[in-house]
Design a protein around this motif. Structure first.
Motif, PDB file in Angstrom:
ATOM      1  N   ILE A 124       0.864  -1.130   0.097  1.00  0.00           N
ATOM      2  CA  ILE A 124      -0.074  -0.035   0.082  1.00  0.00           C
ATOM      3  C   ILE A 124       0.601   1.290   0.178  1.00  0.00           C
ATOM      4  CG2 ILE A 124      -1.708   1.199   1.245  1.00  0.00           C
ATOM      5  CD1 ILE A 124      -2.571  -1.549   2.386  1.00  0.00           C
ATOM      6  N   ARG A 125       0.600   2.167  -0.964  1.00  0.00           N
ATOM      7  CA  ARG A 125       1.429   3.221  -1.295  1.00  0.00           C
ATOM      8  C   ARG A 125       0.924   4.325  -0.022  1.00  0.00           C
ATOM      9  NH1 ARG A 125       0.737   8.054  -4.045  1.00  0.00           N
ATOM     10  NH2 ARG A 125       2.520   8.729  -5.205  1.00  0.00           N
ATOM     11  N   VAL A 126       1.925   4.934   0.325  1.00  0.00           N
ATOM     12  CA  VAL A 126       1.573   5.954   1.712  1.00  0.00           C
ATOM     13  C   VAL A 126       2.330   7.357   1.172  1.00  0.00           C
ATOM     14  CG1 VAL A 126       1.563   6.661   4.017  1.00  0.00           C
ATOM     15  CG2 VAL A 126       1.632   4.123   3.466  1.00  0.00           C
ATOM     16  N   ASP A 127       1.426   8.216   1.011  1.00  0.00           N
ATOM     17  CA  ASP A 127       1.739   9.621   0.777  1.00  0.00           C
ATOM     18  C   ASP A 127       1.968  10.562   2.200  1.00  0.00           C
ATOM     19  OD1 ASP A 127       2.259  12.504   0.137  1.00  0.00           O
ATOM     20  OD2 ASP A 127       1.209  12.482  -1.724  1.00  0.00           O
ATOM     21  N   ARG A 128       2.820  10.802   2.685  1.00  0.00           N
ATOM     22  CA  ARG A 128       2.888  11.239   3.926  1.00  0.00           C
ATOM     23  C   ARG A 128       2.310  12.616   4.067  1.00  0.00           C
ATOM     24  NH1 ARG A 128       9.058   9.763   5.796  1.00  0.00           N
ATOM     25  NH2 ARG A 128       9.053   7.565   6.008  1.00  0.00           N
ATOM     26  N   GLU A 129       2.007  13.148   3.034  1.00  0.00           N
ATOM     27  CA  GLU A 129       1.453  14.638   3.053  1.00  0.00           C
ATOM     28  C   GLU A 129      -0.175  14.307   2.587  1.00  0.00           C
ATOM     29  OE1 GLU A 129       3.136  17.341   3.549  1.00  0.00           O
ATOM     30  OE2 GLU A 129       4.904  16.055   3.881  1.00  0.00           O
ATOM     31  N   ALA A 130      -0.647  13.151   2.280  1.00  0.00           N
ATOM     32  CA  ALA A 130      -1.984  13.030   2.060  1.00  0.00           C
ATOM     33  C   ALA A 130      -2.311  11.443   2.238  1.00  0.00           C
ATOM     34  CB  ALA A 130      -2.262  13.650   0.713  1.00  0.00           C
ATOM     35  N   GLY A 131      -2.374  11.129   3.401  1.00  0.00           N
ATOM     36  CA  GLY A 131      -2.525   9.759   3.750  1.00  0.00           C
ATOM     37  C   GLY A 131      -3.905   9.128   3.782  1.00  0.00           C
ATOM     38  N   ALA A 132      -4.884   9.975   3.419  1.00  0.00           N
ATOM     39  CA  ALA A 132      -6.094   9.261   3.625  1.00  0.00           C
ATOM     40  C   ALA A 132      -6.407   7.919   2.765  1.00  0.00           C
ATOM     41  CB  ALA A 132      -7.406  10.360   3.490  1.00  0.00           C
ATOM     42  N   ALA A 133      -5.968   8.339   1.539  1.00  0.00           N
ATOM     43  CA  ALA A 133      -6.116   7.391   0.417  1.00  0.00           C
ATOM     44  C   ALA A 133      -5.551   5.845   1.075  1.00  0.00           C
ATOM     45  CB  ALA A 133      -5.827   7.614  -0.892  1.00  0.00           C
ATOM     46  N   ALA A 134      -4.302   6.001   1.457  1.00  0.00           N
ATOM     47  CA  ALA A 134      -3.727   4.868   1.923  1.00  0.00           C
ATOM     48  C   ALA A 134      -4.448   4.104   3.272  1.00  0.00           C
ATOM     49  CB  ALA A 134      -2.299   4.929   2.432  1.00  0.00           C
ATOM     50  N   TYR A 135      -4.818   5.120   4.109  1.00  0.00           N
ATOM     51  CA  TYR A 135      -5.590   4.463   5.174  1.00  0.00           C
ATOM     52  C   TYR A 135      -7.040   3.924   4.661  1.00  0.00           C
ATOM     53  CZ  TYR A 135      -8.571   5.114   9.435  1.00  0.00           C
ATOM     54  OH  TYR A 135      -9.506   4.449  10.545  1.00  0.00           O
ATOM     55  N   GLN A 136      -7.761   4.212   3.807  1.00  0.00           N
ATOM     56  CA  GLN A 136      -8.917   3.566   3.562  1.00  0.00           C
ATOM     57  C   GLN A 136      -8.638   2.250   2.790  1.00  0.00           C
ATOM     58  OE1 GLN A 136     -11.726   4.261   4.426  1.00  0.00           O
ATOM     59  NE2 GLN A 136     -11.142   6.493   5.324  1.00  0.00           N
ATOM     60  N   GLU A 137      -7.617   2.435   2.131  1.00  0.00           N
ATOM     61  CA  GLU A 137      -7.235   0.973   1.380  1.00  0.00           C
ATOM     62  C   GLU A 137      -6.824   0.200   2.296  1.00  0.00           C
ATOM     63  OE1 GLU A 137      -4.069  -0.745  -1.903  1.00  0.00           O
ATOM     64  OE2 GLU A 137      -4.323   1.463  -1.679  1.00  0.00           O
ATOM     65  N   ALA A 138      -6.015   0.348   3.301  1.00  0.00           N
ATOM     66  CA  ALA A 138      -5.646  -0.562   4.470  1.00  0.00           C
ATOM     67  C   ALA A 138      -6.983  -0.860   5.216  1.00  0.00           C
ATOM     68  CB  ALA A 138      -4.651   0.345   5.354  1.00  0.00           C
ATOM     69  N   VAL A 139      -7.699  -0.192   5.568  1.00  0.00           N
ATOM     70  CA  VAL A 139      -9.166  -0.476   6.141  1.00  0.00           C
ATOM     71  C   VAL A 139      -9.905  -1.567   5.275  1.00  0.00           C
ATOM     72  CG1 VAL A 139     -11.224   0.186   7.322  1.00  0.00           C
ATOM     73  CG2 VAL A 139      -9.200   1.369   7.740  1.00  0.00           C
ATOM     74  N   LYS A 140      -9.859  -1.452   4.148  1.00  0.00           N
ATOM     75  CA  LYS A 140     -10.885  -2.264   3.290  1.00  0.00           C
ATOM     76  C   LYS A 140     -10.157  -3.476   3.299  1.00  0.00           C
ATOM     77  CE  LYS A 140     -12.395  -2.364  -1.552  1.00  0.00           C
ATOM     78  NZ  LYS A 140     -11.527  -3.543  -2.042  1.00  0.00           N
TER      79      LYS A 140
END
Length: 259
Positions: free
Chosen positions: A87-103
């Motif tokens: 899962i790719r994490v952008d430290r400046e905008a981490g919401a997308a990575a968080y949602q992918e991880a939860v999914k």
């Protein structure tokens, strides 16, 4: 399992065998046979992903690790990471990575997180981010703490790489799962996780035993080594972040001047 992941596992084992690595794993029974878990691991080397992944292989499980976007931006490595489902994490905008991880967790997968976010130069646990606790609460998955000790003597930040046949000793300790209620306080849960992983780290260090004198830089100051203290290491990290920010702003300035 992706083709790349299926190739990487035997390659990693071959690499470790070539190193003469002597690996012990304690607490493997805590790894779930099925179902989700947030794998939380300490971060002391560039090989931590390999060793944390080995800790669950007896269950034939794979971990989808969260990793910084800079790794995904590299052509070959990035393609491999995407193929393996990390899962790719952008430290400046981490919401997308968080949602992918939860999914992924809700679908029963193992997701790997490094709560310290960066390698600890002191070899002690740094302050934890609360993301792992929040993912566990949102998905219903437990936290599964894993601590490794020894990989930093092979390849880590700011010290010489030792990737020949160095016969490294590596201790991996898997802790009992920590259930997290949906309404749990993220900081309180993170504090519990930090305390649990500190116990595991100290146990792994005791199992490993003292570093030889020539490896004193790889030994925490708490154990008599010459590594920086946690406070000194945090200061070094802060200075590095400032310099990285300065270079970024300078690059933007040059682009504006050219444009």
């Amino acid at each position: 399992m992706s083709l790349v992941y299926s190739a990487v596992i035997p390659l990693a084992r071959t690499l470790l065998a070539a190193q003469g690595a002597r690996i012990t794993v304690t607490g493997q029974e805590h790894v779930p046979v099925e179902g989700p878990a947030v794998i939380t691991a300490n971060h002391i080397s560039y090989l931590d992903y390999v060793y944390a992944g080995l800790a669950v292989r007896h269950r034939r499980r794979l971990v989808r690790f969260m990793a910084k976007k800079e790794l995904f931006d590299q052509p070959v490595l990035g393609a491999a990471l995407r193929d393996m489902g990390h899962i790719r994490v952008d430290r400046e905008a981490g919401a997308a990575a968080y949602q992918e991880a939860v999914k992924a967790l809700r679908e029963g997968e193992l997701v790997g997180v490094y709560p310290e976010a960066t390698i600890s130069r002191s070899w002690e646990l740094k302050t934890f981010k609360t993301g792992a606790a929040r993912m566990a609460a949102a998905s219903g998955a437990p936290l599964l703490p894993i601590v490794t000790w020894g990989p930093h003597t092979q390849w880590t930040k700011g010290l010489p790489k030792r990737m020949g046949r160095t016969n490294p000793r590596v201790a991996i300790h898997v802790g009992a799962p920590i259930p997290v209620a949906p309404d749990a306080d993220a900081q309180a849960t993170t504090d519990v996780l930090h305390a649990r992983m500190t116990e595991l780290l100290h146990a792994a260090q005791a199992e490993h035993g003292p570093m030889p004198p020539e490896l004193s830089a790889w030994e925490p100051a708490r154990l008599g080594g010459t590594a920086p203290t946690l406070e000194e290491a945090d200061a070094l990290d802060a200075a590095e972040r400032r310099e990285r920010r300065r270079r970024h702003l300078e690059k933007l300035k040059q682009q504006r001047e050219r444009g």
